[in-house]
Design a protein around this motif. Structure first.
Motif, short mmCIF file in Angstrom:
data_model
loop_
_atom_site.label_atom_id
_atom_site.label_comp_id
_atom_site.label_asym_id
_atom_site.label_seq_id
_atom_site.Cartn_x
_atom_site.Cartn_y
_atom_site.Cartn_z
N ASN A 45 41.08 0.64 18.19
CA ASN A 45 40.09 -0.42 17.99
C ASN A 45 38.76 0.15 17.50
OD1 ASN A 45 41.59 -2.75 18.61
ND2 ASN A 45 41.34 -2.42 20.81
N GLU A 46 38.39 1.32 18.02
CA GLU A 46 37.15 1.95 17.56
C GLU A 46 37.28 2.36 16.09
OE1 GLU A 46 34.20 5.56 18.94
OE2 GLU A 46 36.36 5.97 18.85
N ALA A 47 38.43 2.92 15.72
CA ALA A 47 38.64 3.31 14.32
C ALA A 47 38.53 2.10 13.40
CB ALA A 47 40.00 3.98 14.17
N ILE A 48 39.16 0.99 13.78
CA ILE A 48 39.11 -0.22 12.96
C ILE A 48 37.67 -0.69 12.81
CG2 ILE A 48 39.82 -2.64 12.80
CD1 ILE A 48 42.12 -0.72 12.30
N ALA A 49 36.91 -0.70 13.91
CA ALA A 49 35.53 -1.15 13.86
C ALA A 49 34.69 -0.29 12.92
CB ALA A 49 34.92 -1.15 15.27
N ILE A 50 34.90 1.02 12.97
CA ILE A 50 34.13 1.92 12.10
C ILE A 50 34.54 1.73 10.65
CG2 ILE A 50 33.79 4.36 11.52
CD1 ILE A 50 33.79 4.91 14.55
N TRP A 51 35.84 1.60 10.40
CA TRP A 51 36.27 1.34 9.03
C TRP A 51 35.69 0.03 8.50
CZ3 TRP A 51 41.91 2.73 10.61
CH2 TRP A 51 42.12 4.11 10.47
N ASN A 52 35.65 -0.99 9.35
CA ASN A 52 35.07 -2.26 8.92
C ASN A 52 33.58 -2.11 8.61
OD1 ASN A 52 37.38 -3.84 8.98
ND2 ASN A 52 37.10 -4.45 11.11
N ASP A 53 32.88 -1.29 9.39
CA ASP A 53 31.46 -1.08 9.15
C ASP A 53 31.21 -0.35 7.84
OD1 ASP A 53 30.74 -2.34 11.48
OD2 ASP A 53 30.46 -0.49 12.64
N GLN A 54 32.20 0.38 7.37
CA GLN A 54 32.05 1.10 6.10
C GLN A 54 32.19 0.17 4.90
OE1 GLN A 54 34.93 4.27 6.53
NE2 GLN A 54 33.53 5.52 7.76
N GLY A 55 32.45 -1.10 5.17
CA GLY A 55 32.45 -2.10 4.12
C GLY A 55 33.62 -1.99 3.18
N SER A 56 33.44 -2.58 2.01
CA SER A 56 34.53 -2.67 1.05
C SER A 56 34.79 -1.33 0.35
CB SER A 56 34.21 -3.74 0.00
OG SER A 56 32.98 -3.46 -0.63
N ASP A 57 34.11 -0.26 0.80
CA ASP A 57 34.39 1.06 0.23
C ASP A 57 35.83 1.49 0.49
OD1 ASP A 57 31.84 1.27 -0.68
OD2 ASP A 57 31.14 2.65 0.87
N LEU A 58 36.42 1.02 1.58
CA LEU A 58 37.80 1.37 1.91
C LEU A 58 38.75 0.34 1.30
CD1 LEU A 58 37.72 2.53 5.64
CD2 LEU A 58 37.65 3.92 3.57
N PHE A 88 45.37 -3.55 13.92
CA PHE A 88 45.28 -3.20 12.50
C PHE A 88 44.91 -4.41 11.65
CE2 PHE A 88 47.84 0.67 13.47
CZ PHE A 88 47.06 1.60 12.80
N ASP A 89 45.37 -5.59 12.05
CA ASP A 89 45.07 -6.80 11.29
C ASP A 89 43.58 -7.12 11.27
OD1 ASP A 89 47.69 -7.22 10.57
OD2 ASP A 89 48.09 -8.73 12.11
N ARG A 90 42.83 -6.53 12.19
CA ARG A 90 41.39 -6.76 12.21
C ARG A 90 40.65 -5.93 11.15
NH1 ARG A 90 42.58 -7.61 17.77
NH2 ARG A 90 42.27 -5.43 18.37
N PHE A 91 41.39 -5.05 10.47
CA PHE A 91 40.78 -4.36 9.33
C PHE A 91 40.55 -5.39 8.22
CE2 PHE A 91 41.47 -1.93 5.30
CZ PHE A 91 40.27 -1.23 5.32
N ARG A 92 39.31 -5.50 7.74
CA ARG A 92 38.94 -6.63 6.89
C ARG A 92 39.00 -6.35 5.40
NH1 ARG A 92 34.48 -7.08 10.74
NH2 ARG A 92 33.12 -6.17 9.17
N HIS A 93 39.19 -5.11 4.99
CA HIS A 93 38.90 -4.78 3.59
C HIS A 93 40.11 -4.44 2.74
CE1 HIS A 93 34.78 -5.05 4.78
NE2 HIS A 93 34.93 -4.08 5.67
N GLY A 94 41.30 -4.66 3.23
CA GLY A 94 42.48 -4.35 2.43
C GLY A 94 43.73 -4.32 3.27
N HIS A 95 44.81 -3.88 2.67
CA HIS A 95 46.11 -3.87 3.31
C HIS A 95 46.24 -2.67 4.25
CE1 HIS A 95 50.26 -5.28 3.51
NE2 HIS A 95 50.65 -4.02 3.44
N VAL A 96 47.08 -2.81 5.28
CA VAL A 96 47.45 -1.69 6.13
C VAL A 96 48.91 -1.35 5.85
CG1 VAL A 96 47.73 -0.84 8.48
CG2 VAL A 96 45.80 -2.32 7.92
N TYR A 97 49.16 -0.11 5.45
CA TYR A 97 50.51 0.35 5.13
C TYR A 97 51.05 1.15 6.31
CZ TYR A 97 49.39 -0.99 0.36
OH TYR A 97 49.03 -1.70 -0.76
N HIS A 98 52.31 0.90 6.65
CA HIS A 98 52.91 1.50 7.83
C HIS A 98 54.05 2.45 7.46
CE1 HIS A 98 50.69 -1.01 10.65
NE2 HIS A 98 50.97 -2.05 9.89
#
Length: 312
Positions: A45-58, A88-98
């Motif tokens: 959850n922390e990783a997802i939050a930090i990735w989300n804070d990095q915006g649409s760069d990811l 993982f679905d809380r990642f806002r900026h793109g797809h999550v590949y498994h």
């Protein structure tokens, strides 16, 4: 010397591996390494939050296998896997590949995983996140006693282990020569049809002048991992990859929890990423990869080590 700050990345993505969540008390590995089963969800959850804070760069996130742990009770495994996927679905900026790992298969069938991970079809696939770059995701349990991709592949895996591993406990490499220690039940291999598919995809990529990044739960270069955490037919996979002169630029894997790296005979960098599972409360292991014209830059957080990989 190349100026590493001369340009913006073409695209960026998040990486994480071996979350191995289970709602069970903390424990230890067979080698006595502490494992934090419940805490891994908070770390994700922390990783997802930090990735989300990095915006649409990811552009996307790729996880390299073992969403839940084998200690997760079978009747709780589907709910536990859905809880991780919901994170993982809380990642806002793109797809999550498994990518699937051995722990994914201990208490979940391939059919259940397809439904939970929303994978329509095979567990090996490719995608193009940016013009000129292709990701190839391999199914390293295609041939496996944990749940191969077909009944024939499961039978083949059982026969292979019987022939290669003399121990009663097929998870044990005890007494085996180093080059044979990969033949344990928690590893697997890649079947003929997948190898042919890989060859076709690499040929397509080379014809289109694309750079390729391989993603596979089990490492495929012996120098990057332990003898008992190597893909069964790693050399066969490398032979396919090496047919294409400058196509593949890097390989990413999980499975070996303390990470590793190596460069093969063709100059391809193989990076094994550090696991979330063994992070005590307050620590973490994830990263972002910035992709440039000439290199990848892995920016690790916590236990995940940073690295710069220049293309050949």
């Amino acid at each position: 010397m190349k100026d590493l700050h001369s340009s913006r990345p073409l695209f960026s993505f998040g990486v994480i591996t071996d979350v191995q969540y289970a709602d069970v008390p903390d424990g230890r590995s067979f080698h006595g390494v502490p494992r934090f089963y419940r805490g891994s969800l908070a770390a994700l959850n922390e990783a997802i939050a930090i990735w989300n804070d990095q915006g649409s760069d990811l552009s996307f996130v790729i996880q390299l296998g073992d969403l839940i742990d084998g200690r997760c009770p079978r009747d709780q495994a589907p709910a536990a896997a859905r809880e991780i996927v919901a994170a993982f679905d809380r990642f806002r900026h793109g797809h999550v590949y498994h990518t699937i790992g051995n722990h994914c298969l201990y208490n979940l069938s391939r059919g259940q995983l397809q439904e939970i991970l929303r994978i329509d079809g095979s567990f090996y696939y490719d995608f193009v996140p940016h013009p000129g770059f292709r990701f190839i995701v391999l199914d390293s349990y295609d041939v496996s006693v944990l749940g191969g991709s077909s009944r024939d592949h499961s039978s083949l895996a059982m026969a292979l282990l019987d022939a290669k591993n003399p121990n009663v406990d097929k998870n044990s490499p005890l007494g085996m020569a180093p080059e044979q220690q990969r033949f344990v039940a928690f590893n697997g291999g890649i079947g003929d049809a997948q190898l042919q598919w890989l060859d076709r995809k690499l040929r397509e990529a080379e014809d289109r002048n694309e750079r390729v990044i391989i993603a596979c739960h089990i490492p495929i270069l012996r120098e990057s991992t332990y003898d008992d955490t190597l893909l069964w037919n790693a050399e066969e996979v490398l032979r396919v990859i090496h047919r294409y002169d400058r196509c593949v630029v890097a390989s990413l894997a999980g499975h070996k929890h303390d990470g590793g790296e190596g460069v093969d005979e063709k100059g391809i960098h193989h990076r094994v990423l550090e696991a979330v599972l063994e992070c005590p409360p307050g620590e973490n292991s994830f990263g972002r990869v910035d992709v440039y014209e000439d290199r990848l830059e892995l920016l690790g957080t916590g236990r995940m080590r940073s690295a710069t990989v220049f293309f050949r």
